[in-house]
Design an enzyme around this catalytic site. Structure first.
Site, PDB file in Angstrom:
ATOM      1  N   HIS A  16       1.032  -0.850   0.112  1.00 37.07           N
ATOM      2  CA  HIS A  16       0.582  -0.085   0.083  1.00 37.07           C
ATOM      3  C   HIS A  16       1.032   1.643   0.291  1.00 37.07           C
ATOM      4  O   HIS A  16       0.531   1.769  -1.174  1.00 37.07           O
ATOM      5  CB  HIS A  16      -1.243   0.208   1.020  1.00 37.07           C
ATOM      6  CG  HIS A  16      -1.842   1.060   1.427  1.00 37.07           C
ATOM      7  ND1 HIS A  16      -3.017   0.950   0.786  1.00 37.07           N
ATOM      8  CD2 HIS A  16      -2.174   2.937   1.179  1.00 37.07           C
ATOM      9  CE1 HIS A  16      -3.517   1.464   1.098  1.00 37.07           C
ATOM     10  NE2 HIS A  16      -3.128   2.971   1.634  1.00 37.07           N
ATOM     11  N   GLU A  17       2.238   0.957   0.703  1.00 36.43           N
ATOM     12  CA  GLU A  17       2.657   2.441   0.419  1.00 36.43           C
ATOM     13  C   GLU A  17       3.600   2.667  -0.481  1.00 36.43           C
ATOM     14  O   GLU A  17       3.718   3.895  -1.121  1.00 36.43           O
ATOM     15  CB  GLU A  17       3.339   2.511   1.948  1.00 36.43           C
ATOM     16  CG  GLU A  17       2.482   2.158   3.496  1.00 36.43           C
ATOM     17  CD  GLU A  17       1.648   3.757   4.227  1.00 36.43           C
ATOM     18  OE1 GLU A  17       1.419   4.861   2.927  1.00 36.43           O
ATOM     19  OE2 GLU A  17       0.520   3.251   3.915  1.00 36.43           O
ATOM     20  N   HIS A  22       1.662   4.466  -2.851  1.00 35.43           N
ATOM     21  CA  HIS A  22       1.542   5.492  -2.491  1.00 35.43           C
ATOM     22  C   HIS A  22       2.853   6.254  -2.902  1.00 35.43           C
ATOM     23  O   HIS A  22       2.411   7.338  -3.702  1.00 35.43           O
ATOM     24  CB  HIS A  22       0.952   6.413  -1.083  1.00 35.43           C
ATOM     25  CG  HIS A  22       0.133   6.467  -0.845  1.00 35.43           C
ATOM     26  ND1 HIS A  22      -0.773   6.703  -0.739  1.00 35.43           N
ATOM     27  CD2 HIS A  22      -0.447   5.023   1.052  1.00 35.43           C
ATOM     28  CE1 HIS A  22      -1.975   6.669  -0.239  1.00 35.43           C
ATOM     29  NE2 HIS A  22      -1.684   5.871   0.328  1.00 35.43           N
TER      30      HIS A  22
END
Length: 187
Positions: free
Chosen positions: A150-151, A154
């Site tokens: 998820h990061e 980003h």
């Protein structure tokens, strides 16, 4: 708590909200050792933001925050897995991902009023730098792999909605019944 208050809480904690272009841009990598001091500053700011957010909401599944979410277009993120030491990821790159995936609900601090069912690999092999500029490679599994993926997304300017299967849409926090429950994995 009404969902609009969750978004307001995140905004008040200094989290950049959806609609800000920094969230859709690829983050700029750090050059070591020249930018070690800059990387350290960004990590301190990420840690402070994560502390502010953690004081507002219980993240039973763990949490992460990437530099674009605090308005910094740099390739830095921290991940706080439940019951483990925080991970600091500078210039992370996914080297390998398992073909085996699962689909679990995720939230995002930048649009915290909804949760989305996101398929992710169960295992990731990721290269990243330390503050000293040493290149490391780690393998992350299951829930930690999900948090890291998820990061890393980003930092590439990708929000989790882009990873959802066609025809699957986020649901409101009020509709989401698994809030606070650990992600489940078959043994």
């Amino acid at each position: 708590m009404p969902s609009e208050n969750l978004t307001d809480l995140m905004r008040a904690a200094g989290i950049v909200q959806e609609g800000d272009p920094v969230l859709l841009e690829a983050a700029r990598p750090f050059v070591f050792p020249a930018e070690a001091e800059e990387a350290s500053r960004v990590i301190r700011e990420l840690t402070a933001a994560a502390d502010r957010v953690a004081a507002l909401y219980d993240f039973a599944k763990g949490m992460g925050i990437a530099a674009p979410q605090i308005g910094e277009g740099r390739a830095a993120a921290i991940v706080r897995p439940p019951g483990r030491e925080p991970l600091v990821l500078l210039n992370p790159v996914v080297l390998e991902k398992s073909t085996e995936t699962d689909e679990q609900f995720e939230g995002c601090l930048s649009f915290f009023d909804v949760r989305g069912l996101v398929p992710r690999p169960l295992v990731l092999r990721v290269a990243y730098d330390t503050l000293e500029g040493v290149r490391c490679v780690s393998v992350f599994e299951r829930g930690v792999a999900r948090l890291v993926a998820h990061e890393v997304d980003h930092l590439a300017g990708t929000l989790y909605r882009a990873r959802m299967r066609p025809g699957v849409y986020p649901i409101s926090v009020m509709e989401y019944r698994g809030s606070g429950a650990a992600w489940s994995y078959d043994a």
